[in-house]
Design a protein around this motif. Structure first.
Motif, mmCIF file in Angstrom:
data_model
loop_
_atom_site.group_PDB
_atom_site.id
_atom_site.type_symbol
_atom_site.label_atom_id
_atom_site.label_comp_id
_atom_site.label_asym_id
_atom_site.label_seq_id
_atom_site.Cartn_x
_atom_site.Cartn_y
_atom_site.Cartn_z
ATOM 1 N N TYR A 278 34.692 71.725 35.155
ATOM 2 C CA TYR A 278 35.634 70.884 34.604
ATOM 3 C C TYR A 278 36.771 71.955 34.303
ATOM 4 C CZ TYR A 278 33.960 71.640 29.913
ATOM 5 O OH TYR A 278 33.462 72.019 28.769
ATOM 6 N N ASP A 279 37.773 71.413 34.109
ATOM 7 C CA ASP A 279 39.006 72.102 33.577
ATOM 8 C C ASP A 279 38.768 72.847 32.309
ATOM 9 O OD1 ASP A 279 41.296 73.363 33.001
ATOM 10 O OD2 ASP A 279 42.620 71.661 33.368
ATOM 11 N N TYR A 282 41.110 72.763 27.843
ATOM 12 C CA TYR A 282 41.155 72.120 26.569
ATOM 13 C C TYR A 282 39.841 72.686 25.737
ATOM 14 C CZ TYR A 282 43.934 69.503 29.804
ATOM 15 O OH TYR A 282 44.891 68.977 30.802
ATOM 16 N N ASP A 286 40.060 74.598 21.771
ATOM 17 C CA ASP A 286 39.320 74.004 20.899
ATOM 18 C C ASP A 286 38.007 73.364 21.198
ATOM 19 O OD1 ASP A 286 38.419 72.752 18.820
ATOM 20 O OD2 ASP A 286 40.156 71.581 18.259
ATOM 21 N N ASP A 288 35.675 72.289 19.478
ATOM 22 C CA ASP A 288 35.288 70.815 18.941
ATOM 23 C C ASP A 288 35.551 69.772 19.680
ATOM 24 O OD1 ASP A 288 34.517 71.971 16.330
ATOM 25 O OD2 ASP A 288 36.629 72.615 16.140
ATOM 26 N N ARG A 289 36.431 69.725 20.698
ATOM 27 C CA ARG A 289 36.512 68.631 21.690
ATOM 28 C C ARG A 289 35.163 68.546 22.373
ATOM 29 N NH1 ARG A 289 42.469 71.157 23.473
ATOM 30 N NH2 ARG A 289 43.482 69.786 21.750
ATOM 31 N N VAL A 290 34.485 69.442 22.751
ATOM 32 C CA VAL A 290 33.081 68.946 23.215
ATOM 33 C C VAL A 290 31.883 69.356 22.426
ATOM 34 C CG1 VAL A 290 31.675 70.038 25.373
ATOM 35 C CG2 VAL A 290 34.045 70.098 25.526
ATOM 36 N N PRO A 292 31.330 68.988 18.626
ATOM 37 C CA PRO A 292 32.432 68.671 17.409
ATOM 38 C C PRO A 292 31.657 69.119 16.013
ATOM 39 C CG PRO A 292 30.791 66.911 17.938
ATOM 40 C CD PRO A 292 30.458 67.902 19.119
ATOM 41 N N ASP A 294 33.358 70.753 13.676
ATOM 42 C CA ASP A 294 34.483 70.469 12.604
ATOM 43 C C ASP A 294 33.856 69.152 12.039
ATOM 44 O OD1 ASP A 294 35.382 68.821 14.549
ATOM 45 O OD2 ASP A 294 37.357 69.413 14.499
ATOM 46 N N VAL A 295 33.695 68.019 12.727
ATOM 47 C CA VAL A 295 33.649 66.884 12.035
ATOM 48 C C VAL A 295 32.285 66.473 11.487
ATOM 49 C CG1 VAL A 295 33.645 64.150 12.423
ATOM 50 C CG2 VAL A 295 35.413 65.526 13.336
ATOM 51 N N THR A 349 30.238 66.348 29.612
ATOM 52 C CA THR A 349 31.530 66.591 30.060
ATOM 53 C C THR A 349 31.668 65.790 31.310
ATOM 54 O OG1 THR A 349 30.963 68.740 30.762
ATOM 55 C CG2 THR A 349 32.422 68.519 28.891
ATOM 56 N N ILE B 36 36.718 63.680 30.657
ATOM 57 C CA ILE B 36 35.688 64.731 31.044
ATOM 58 C C ILE B 36 36.037 65.965 30.653
ATOM 59 C CG2 ILE B 36 34.844 65.894 33.379
ATOM 60 C CD1 ILE B 36 35.423 62.930 34.672
ATOM 61 N N LEU B 40 35.372 64.689 23.322
ATOM 62 C CA LEU B 40 35.461 64.404 21.812
ATOM 63 C C LEU B 40 36.957 64.686 21.280
ATOM 64 C CD1 LEU B 40 32.162 65.210 21.970
ATOM 65 C CD2 LEU B 40 32.526 63.491 20.025
#
Lengths: 349, 78
Positions: A278-279, A282, A286, A288-290, A292, A294-295, A349, B36, B40
């Motif tokens: 995948y690209d 992102y 960061d 955390d987008r995959v 998480p 931080d949360v 992902t 994808i 999150l």
């Protein structure tokens, strides 16, 4: 006899538009042959012609199924083919699901015969094998040369509304439909041959494979997060910057276990993704987008959960075999158990 | 991987974008993600909004883990 009209569906990669960074490519239609259609056209000779090729990015299709389906159906309807061919997708998961989804739509809504090709472990296989003919391919595009003649031959039969033989004869994945045919050798002979091979430790092919009902019953719900440790696991390939264990970008042969004691936030300087499917822009900016962290730390501080486990487990879920994934997870699940982790959030992902 | 974790006796929730794949592989508790390459997150939001979104998805994930299920269940993020 006039040539059969063929519409071919491929993703952005096979159209030569680009890799993951172009996976958001919207559906477009091009006249004639594109990419692997060249080989298909060669296999068809003068019996069929690819009149147009529909190209769509894998992420676009899977994230906008309704819109992609509608647009592509319109394109196919306009071309009015005798047969619709998608892929082959080999072991590319999103491509396989896209091929299956669009084939099902073309078959159901336009009543046009369809065919696609995939590796048996592609998630699209289980989803669609009893809805359409899916030619069995090798896991990677290296199997293109083997796949094309089989797809082309079966496509011509479908377009000509000929009788389709059994899966072992035609090369499609078994689809739970029984087709009778005569074996060359009688049953007793085949059984003895098989037994001799088995006793000699040689490979043999059963004629009656056991169905694979591998389902696991859900565990009881968690009553109280305040007192327990929750762990993060991902197939999205998040690793410390520099990928210290060299987890492969596809067909991963290992998983990573990384300590996040004192880590409250994954940043571009400290973490990245090793995933090649995948690209990565992102996730690298960061992670955390995959994963998480931080949360989860916020939850921990606010007392919503007892503790975030101080280790996370990660691998690259890109063409990685089911066997490897199973083995990785069986191993780290025991570690998680030994560390008294009582709930897991697994991100993909 | 989801199945092996479940098999080991640990309740697990699968947060993923292409939920049909998750259904096929046999996850029992499933939460749909954003996209994808950023399941999150959403890079088009401000940092604060994005973290809020992530919190919402994870709150749904904890909710899924605290819900008894009888077979495969998708928990939509509200």
């Amino acid at each position: 006899m006039s040539k059969f009209r063929v519409v071919h569906y491929i993703n952005q990669f096979y159209a030569g538009i680009g890799g993951e960074e172009f996976a958001d490519h919207k559906p477009e239609v091009r006249e004639g042959v594109v990419g692997p259609g060249m080989a298909l056209a060669g296999a068809f000779g003068d019996k069929a012609e690819i009149i147009s090729t529909v190209v769509c990015g894998d992420s676009f299709f899977n994230e906008n199924v309704a819109e992609a389906k509608k647009t592509i159906l319109d394109m196919v309807k306009k071309a009015n083919p005798d047969i619709f061919i998608a892929g082959p997708a080999f072991n590319a998961g999103r491509y396989g699901v896209a091929c299956g989804t669009i084939c099902e739509a073309v078959k159901e809504e336009l009543n046009i015969p369809v065919i696609t090709g995939m590796f048996e472990e592609n998630p699209g296989t289980d989803m669609f094998k009893d809805k359409m003919y899916i030619v069995a391919t090798k896991p990677s595009a290296a199997g293109m040369r083997d796949a094309i003649p089989v797809i082309a031959a079966l496509a011509l039969k479908l377009a000509g509304k000929e009788k389709i033989g059994a899966s072992v004869e035609e090369g499609y994945l078994p689809n739970n439909t029984r087709v009778n045919f005569f074996e060359k050798e009688r049953g007793s002979r085949r059984a003895v041959d098989m037994l001799i091979k088995k006793m000699a430790g040689k490979p043999f092919v059963t004629e009656y494979p056991m169905p694979d009902f591998d389902r696991v019953e859900p565990n009881p719900a968690v009553n109280d997060f305040k007192s327990i440790t929750v762990a993060l696991v991902t197939s999205g390939g998040i690793v410390p910057k520099g990928n210290p264990d060299h987890i492969e970008s596809s067909s991963a042969s290992k998983y990573g276990e990384y300590d996040i004691t004192g880590v409250n936030d994954l940043t571009a300087e400290t973490y990245e993704t090793a995933h090649g499917g995948y690209d990565p822009v992102y996730a690298n900016a960061d992670a955390d987008r995959v994963l998480p962290v931080d949360v989860m730390r916020d939850f921990e501080r606010e007392g919503i959960i007892g503790k975030l486990h101080n280790k996370f487990y990660t691998t690259v879920g890109n063409g990685t075999s089911t066997k490897s994934s199973k083995q990785f997870a069986a191993e780290y699940a025991q570690k998680l158990k030994n560390d008294n982790v009582q709930a897991v959030i697994l991100t993909s992902t | 991987m989801v199945k092996e974790i479940e098999r080991a006796g640990i309740p697990v929730v699968h947060v993923c974008t292409v939920t049909p794949i998750s259904m096929t592989v046999g996850a029992n508790r499933i939460v749909p993600a954003v996209a994808i390459p950023h399941p999150l997150g959403n890079p088009s939001l401000s940092a604060a909004e994005e973290k809020q979104l992530r919190r919402k998805i994870l709150t749904t994930a904890l909710g899924a883990l605290s819900t008894e299920v009888d077979g495969q269940t998708i928990f939509e993020v509200k």
